[in-house]
Design an enzyme around this catalytic site. Structure first.
Site, PDB file in Angstrom:
ATOM      1  N   GLY A   9       0.718  -1.411  -0.265  1.00 15.72           N
ATOM      2  CA  GLY A   9       0.110   0.750  -0.374  1.00 15.72           C
ATOM      3  C   GLY A   9       1.043   1.567  -0.392  1.00 15.72           C
ATOM      4  O   GLY A   9       0.910   2.142   0.664  1.00 15.72           O
ATOM      5  N   TYR A  16       0.599   7.058   4.753  1.00 12.55           N
ATOM      6  CA  TYR A  16       1.035   6.096   6.224  1.00 12.55           C
ATOM      7  C   TYR A  16       2.488   4.984   6.086  1.00 12.55           C
ATOM      8  O   TYR A  16       3.311   4.655   6.695  1.00 12.55           O
ATOM      9  CB  TYR A  16      -0.560   5.615   6.855  1.00 12.55           C
ATOM     10  N   ASP A  73      -2.369  -6.091  -6.247  1.00 11.17           N
ATOM     11  CA  ASP A  73      -3.721  -5.719  -6.334  1.00 11.17           C
ATOM     12  C   ASP A  73      -4.283  -7.212  -4.861  1.00 11.17           C
ATOM     13  O   ASP A  73      -4.555  -7.875  -5.359  1.00 11.17           O
ATOM     14  CB  ASP A  73      -4.602  -5.874  -7.564  1.00 11.17           C
ATOM     15  N   ALA A  74      -4.224  -6.599  -4.078  1.00 12.22           N
ATOM     16  CA  ALA A  74      -4.976  -7.404  -2.951  1.00 12.22           C
ATOM     17  C   ALA A  74      -6.562  -7.488  -2.518  1.00 12.22           C
ATOM     18  O   ALA A  74      -6.623  -8.705  -2.315  1.00 12.22           O
ATOM     19  CB  ALA A  74      -4.732  -6.637  -1.757  1.00 12.22           C
ATOM     20  N   LEU A 121      -3.340  -0.584   3.094  1.00 10.97           N
ATOM     21  CA  LEU A 121      -3.896  -0.894   2.309  1.00 10.97           C
ATOM     22  C   LEU A 121      -5.848  -0.295   2.296  1.00 10.97           C
ATOM     23  O   LEU A 121      -5.928  -1.377   3.681  1.00 10.97           O
ATOM     24  CB  LEU A 121      -4.121  -1.478   0.682  1.00 10.97           C
ATOM     25  N   TYR A 172      -9.058   2.955  11.293  1.00 10.26           N
ATOM     26  CA  TYR A 172      -9.685   4.520  12.293  1.00 10.26           C
ATOM     27  C   TYR A 172     -10.571   3.937  13.014  1.00 10.26           C
ATOM     28  O   TYR A 172     -11.748   2.894  12.644  1.00 10.26           O
ATOM     29  CB  TYR A 172     -10.165   4.539  10.762  1.00 10.26           C
ATOM     30  N   TYR A 182     -17.818   8.710   6.509  1.00 13.17           N
ATOM     31  CA  TYR A 182     -17.021   7.617   6.721  1.00 13.17           C
ATOM     32  C   TYR A 182     -17.688   6.302   6.007  1.00 13.17           C
ATOM     33  O   TYR A 182     -17.720   5.115   6.624  1.00 13.17           O
ATOM     34  CB  TYR A 182     -16.135   7.334   7.515  1.00 13.17           C
ATOM     35  N   SER A 222      -3.588  12.381   3.328  1.00  5.02           N
ATOM     36  CA  SER A 222      -3.287  11.217   2.465  1.00  5.02           C
ATOM     37  C   SER A 222      -3.694  10.966   1.468  1.00  5.02           C
ATOM     38  O   SER A 222      -5.477  11.807   0.989  1.00  5.02           O
ATOM     39  CB  SER A 222      -3.224   9.705   2.615  1.00  5.02           C
ATOM     40  N   ALA A 224      -5.427   8.731  -0.283  1.00  2.00           N
ATOM     41  CA  ALA A 224      -7.068   7.693  -0.074  1.00  2.00           C
ATOM     42  C   ALA A 224      -7.725   8.765   0.353  1.00  2.00           C
ATOM     43  O   ALA A 224      -9.200   8.876   0.782  1.00  2.00           O
ATOM     44  CB  ALA A 224      -7.113   6.517   0.788  1.00  2.00           C
TER      45      ALA A 224
HETATM   46  P1  NAD Z   1      -3.164   6.020   0.507  1.00  2.00           P
HETATM   47  O1  NAD Z   1      -3.452   6.728  -0.125  1.00  2.00           O
HETATM   48  O2  NAD Z   1      -1.610   6.101   0.914  1.00  2.00           O
HETATM   49  O3  NAD Z   1      -3.103   4.719   0.798  1.00  2.00           O
HETATM   50  C1  NAD Z   1      -3.633   3.417   0.817  1.00  2.00           C
HETATM   51  C2  NAD Z   1      -3.331   2.770   0.013  1.00  2.00           C
HETATM   52  O4  NAD Z   1      -4.010   1.698  -0.552  1.00  2.00           O
HETATM   53  C3  NAD Z   1      -2.686   3.185  -1.865  1.00  2.00           C
HETATM   54  O5  NAD Z   1      -0.780   3.097  -2.212  1.00  2.00           O
HETATM   55  C4  NAD Z   1      -3.443   2.526  -2.597  1.00  2.00           C
HETATM   56  O6  NAD Z   1      -2.471   2.765  -4.113  1.00  2.00           O
HETATM   57  C5  NAD Z   1      -4.029   0.569  -2.430  1.00  2.00           C
HETATM   58  N1  NAD Z   1      -4.333   0.099  -2.740  1.00  2.00           N
HETATM   59  C6  NAD Z   1      -6.153   0.174  -2.844  1.00  2.00           C
HETATM   60  N2  NAD Z   1      -7.118  -0.564  -2.916  1.00  2.00           N
HETATM   61  C7  NAD Z   1      -5.471  -1.491  -3.618  1.00  2.00           C
HETATM   62  C8  NAD Z   1      -5.412  -2.778  -3.688  1.00  2.00           C
HETATM   63  N3  NAD Z   1      -6.500  -3.341  -4.384  1.00  2.00           N
HETATM   64  N4  NAD Z   1      -4.595  -3.878  -3.963  1.00  2.00           N
HETATM   65  C9  NAD Z   1      -3.479  -2.721  -3.497  1.00  2.00           C
HETATM   66  N5  NAD Z   1      -2.955  -1.821  -2.830  1.00  2.00           N
HETATM   67  C10 NAD Z   1      -4.435  -1.148  -3.014  1.00  2.00           C
HETATM   68  O7  NAD Z   1      -3.618   6.315   2.002  1.00  2.00           O
HETATM   69  P2  NAD Z   1      -3.818   5.997   3.451  1.00  2.00           P
HETATM   70  O8  NAD Z   1      -4.477   7.182   4.336  1.00  2.00           O
HETATM   71  O9  NAD Z   1      -2.131   6.612   4.579  1.00  2.00           O
HETATM   72  O10 NAD Z   1      -3.891   4.242   3.891  1.00  2.00           O
HETATM   73  C11 NAD Z   1      -3.286   3.583   4.804  1.00  2.00           C
HETATM   74  C12 NAD Z   1      -3.856   2.895   5.589  1.00  2.00           C
HETATM   75  O11 NAD Z   1      -4.180   3.758   6.325  1.00  2.00           O
HETATM   76  C13 NAD Z   1      -5.937   2.597   4.950  1.00  2.00           C
HETATM   77  O12 NAD Z   1      -5.909   1.486   5.630  1.00  2.00           O
HETATM   78  C14 NAD Z   1      -6.473   3.282   5.311  1.00  2.00           C
HETATM   79  O13 NAD Z   1      -7.814   3.503   5.767  1.00  2.00           O
HETATM   80  C15 NAD Z   1      -5.384   4.090   6.821  1.00  2.00           C
HETATM   81  N6  NAD Z   1      -6.390   5.027   7.356  1.00  2.00           N
HETATM   82  C16 NAD Z   1      -5.761   6.415   7.042  1.00  2.00           C
HETATM   83  C17 NAD Z   1      -6.328   7.680   7.739  1.00  2.00           C
HETATM   84  C18 NAD Z   1      -6.300   8.834   7.076  1.00  2.00           C
HETATM   85  O14 NAD Z   1      -7.058   9.643   8.287  1.00  2.00           O
HETATM   86  N7  NAD Z   1      -6.035   8.562   6.239  1.00  2.00           N
HETATM   87  C19 NAD Z   1      -6.928   6.857   9.619  1.00  2.00           C
HETATM   88  C20 NAD Z   1      -6.872   6.182   9.617  1.00  2.00           C
HETATM   89  C21 NAD Z   1      -6.406   5.108   8.880  1.00  2.00           C
END
Ligand code: NAD
Length: 286
Positions: A9, A16, A73-74, A121, A172, A182, A222, A224
């Site tokens: 991811g 993150y 692709d997970a 991810l 989250y 959400y 981020s 996402a």
């Molecule tokens: P991010 O966009 O950096 O990371 C998400 C990643 O998932 C991306 O790189 C995307 O390409 C990848 N992805 C999506 N579908 C996929 C698939 N099918 N196979 C492989 N990769 C895939 O955003 P982030 O916010 O850093 O997210 C990372 C984790 O942190 C997630 O689980 C998110 O829910 C969690 N999170 C984020 C926040 C926030 O506020 N940003 C808060 C709490 C938790």
């Protein structure tokens, strides 16, 4: 010998996953990443062109190295699971061996084993819809990409993980408290992820001697999170209401992940660790 980490991811330097990679690299780990197939080309070309060089700088002044980037692709476990239209899609056809099983096999072939597995991810095609308006397709897609993907990664990677190893996912607080906005079943997906963290901690602990934890992270801008559409509001809300009134940095989550992955956390498994400036502990905002 140093530890080896696989972080699923990472597709830019804003999320993150990237921050966790940096903290693990700063602690001396070798870094492998899994990048979502449709995002792979742009990530690799930006990396080559030096676009991330500034954010690759580690505390000792050196640049974080990524030993290998694997397309991933997970949502697909084996090649048999991939539908024809995805197989022939232009963005997928240029890469190969990107299902979870194949990536684990490739990592085994290339490196033999890993010590740390990170799942960073999530994806929910209907995240901007309230749960009450979410379709069955959207709900199941959120669970598939955001929760089962972790079960699948662990299923395929645990056998190549060294005993004493650790796995970490990101969750989250919308799993356990109402966070309007959400949607799309993403709150449900995070609830599954947290429950699975306990069951997987038991099963993978007994079978492979590895630990399973999840970090409940506060809001970060981020890629996402921007797609969800309410991230600036959540960051402001946290700054106003959390015990620690500062913006959360990705690095703080990265450092907590490095701790959880280290021997300092050798008795910690099956837990949700809040890294959110304490916001989870508040009952009402003041
Ligand atoms: P991010 O966009 O950096 O990371 C998400 C990643 O998932 C991306 O790189 C995307 O390409 C990848 N992805 C999506 N579908 C996929 C698939 N099918 N196979 C492989 N990769 C895939 O955003 P982030 O916010 O850093 O997210 C990372 C984790 O942190 C997630 O689980 C998110 O829910 C969690 N999170 C984020 C926040 C926030 O506020 N940003 C808060 C709490 C938790």
């Amino acid at each position: 010998r140093g530890k080896r980490a696989f972080i699923a991811g990472v597709a830019d330097d804003h999320g993150y996953g990237w921050a966790i990679a940096k903290s693990l690299a700063a602690a001396g780990a070798e870094i492998l990443v899994g990048t979502w197939v449709p995002a792979l080309n742009i990530f690799e070309s930006n990396f080559r062109r030096g676009k991330f060089d500034e954010s690759r700088v580690l505390p000792d002044g050196s640049l974080m190295k990524i030993t290998k980037v694997y397309p991933l692709d997970a949502v697909y476990d084996t090649p048999e699971d991939v539908p024809e239209d995805v197989k022939t899609n232009k963005r997928y056809a240029g890469s190969s061996k990107w299902t979870v099983k194949e990536v684990a096999e490739s990592v085994k072939e290339d490196f033999g084993s890993i010590d740390i597995l990170v799942h960073s991810l999530a994806n929910g095609p209907e995240v901007s819809k309230p749960l009450l308006e979410t379709s069955r397709y959207g709900y199941l897609a959120a669970i598939s990409a955001s929760s089962y993907s972790y079960v699948s990664l662990l299923q395929h990677f645990a056998p190549i993980m060294n005993r004493g190893g650790a796995t970490i996912s990101l969750t989250y607080i919308a799993s356990e408290r109402i966070i309007p906005g959400y949607g799309g079943g993403m709150s449900s997906a995070k609830a599954a992820l947290e429950s699975d963290t306990q069951v997987l901690a038991f099963e993978a602990g007994r079978k492979h001697g590895i630990r399973v934890n999840t970090i409940s992270a506060g809001p970060l801008r981020s890629r996402a999170a921007k797609a969800i559409g309410f991230i600036d509001m959540m960051i402001d809300y946290s700054s106003e209401n959390a015990p620690l009134q500062k913006e959360l940095s990705a690095e703080e989550v990265g450092n907590a992940a490095a701790f959880l992955a280290s021997p300092l956390a050798s008795a910690i498994t099956g837990t949700v660790l809040y890294v959110d400036n304490g916001l989870n502990a508040m009952g009402v905002g003041v």
